[in-house]
Design an enzyme around this catalytic site. Structure first.
Site, PDB file in Angstrom:
ATOM      1  N   THR A 282     -53.215  52.585  -3.657  1.00  0.00           N
ATOM      2  CA  THR A 282     -52.587  51.271  -3.751  1.00  0.00           C
ATOM      3  C   THR A 282     -51.065  51.433  -3.711  1.00  0.00           C
ATOM      4  O   THR A 282     -50.548  52.524  -3.961  1.00  0.00           O
ATOM      5  CB  THR A 282     -53.050  50.534  -5.023  1.00  0.00           C
ATOM      6  OG1 THR A 282     -52.789  51.363  -6.153  1.00  0.00           O
ATOM      7  CG2 THR A 282     -54.543  50.220  -4.956  1.00  0.00           C
TER       8      THR A 282
ATOM      9  N   THR B 231     -47.902  50.641  -5.290  1.00  0.00           N
ATOM     10  CA  THR B 231     -47.019  51.244  -6.300  1.00  0.00           C
ATOM     11  C   THR B 231     -47.527  52.615  -6.723  1.00  0.00           C
ATOM     12  O   THR B 231     -46.745  53.551  -6.920  1.00  0.00           O
ATOM     13  CB  THR B 231     -46.884  50.318  -7.522  1.00  0.00           C
ATOM     14  OG1 THR B 231     -46.342  49.065  -7.084  1.00  0.00           O
ATOM     15  CG2 THR B 231     -45.969  50.916  -8.580  1.00  0.00           C
ATOM     16  N   CYS B 232     -48.838  52.753  -6.824  1.00  0.00           N
ATOM     17  CA  CYS B 232     -49.441  54.023  -7.248  1.00  0.00           C
ATOM     18  C   CYS B 232     -49.108  55.140  -6.247  1.00  0.00           C
ATOM     19  O   CYS B 232     -48.777  56.258  -6.637  1.00  0.00           O
ATOM     20  CB  CYS B 232     -50.945  53.872  -7.382  1.00  0.00           C
ATOM     21  SG  CYS B 232     -51.447  52.497  -8.445  1.00  0.00           S
ATOM     22  N   SER B 233     -49.190  54.821  -4.966  1.00  0.00           N
ATOM     23  CA  SER B 233     -48.967  55.822  -3.918  1.00  0.00           C
ATOM     24  C   SER B 233     -47.497  56.023  -3.578  1.00  0.00           C
ATOM     25  O   SER B 233     -47.091  57.120  -3.197  1.00  0.00           O
ATOM     26  CB  SER B 233     -49.711  55.421  -2.640  1.00  0.00           C
ATOM     27  OG  SER B 233     -51.098  55.542  -2.828  1.00  0.00           O
TER      28      SER B 233
END
Length: 157
Positions: A45, A47-49
């Site tokens: 996703t 922000t996560c990546s």
């Protein structure tokens, strides 16, 4: 919700290794270790990546230099997705742990329901765990990315 000073709940987190899927009992995984755990709503996703996992990848050596035995990323995804995401992000220094059914996340009291988008997922957080006990816990406000960053945890250690 779990709080600082409390022991982690019992649970199982899965990791895909070269030997196949390994199911880690949390009591064993965290026993006698200083561990940084950060959780994301979902692998791959935005922000996560783009920021959350990459920050820990970049600062892994500095975090481990502060006496941390293990850095673990937890998400309500399966072990295959977590392995693929870790490989795509060059996260060799990070244990990519799957909470496939969300049971560990729910036991922590850190779940959120994203409805049709993805169902039950984890809130974004980071914690420091020493010998199975939470010594620091930083839970993000919804749609925020401030207190669970690798830089913040590095400064907390």
């Amino acid at each position: 919700m779990i709080e600082q000073g409390q022991a982690l709940p019992q649970g199982v987190l899965a990791e895909l290794t070269s030997d196949g899927v390994v199911n880690h009992e949390t009591a064993t995984l965290f026993a006698g270790k200083k561990v940084v755990v950060f959780a994301v709503p979902g692998a791959f996703t935005p922000t996560c990546s783009a920021a959350h996992l990459p920050g820990y990848v970049t600062l892994a050596d500095k975090i481990k230099a502060k006496g941390v035995d293990l850095i673990a990323c937890v998400s309500v995804n399966d072990a295959f997705v977590m392995k693929a995401w870790g490989d795509a992000q060059n996260a060799q220094e990070i244990a990519m742990l799957a909470d496939g059914d969300g049971s560990f996340t729910k036991a922590l009291g850190l779940e959120m329901d994203t409805g049709a988008f993805g169902g039950v997922r984890s809130q974004r957080y980071a914690m420091i765990v020493e010998n199975g006990v939470v010594t620091a816990l930083n839970v993000e406000a919804p749609k925020s990315f401030e207190v669970s960053k690798a830089e913040v945890i590095l400064d907390t250690l």
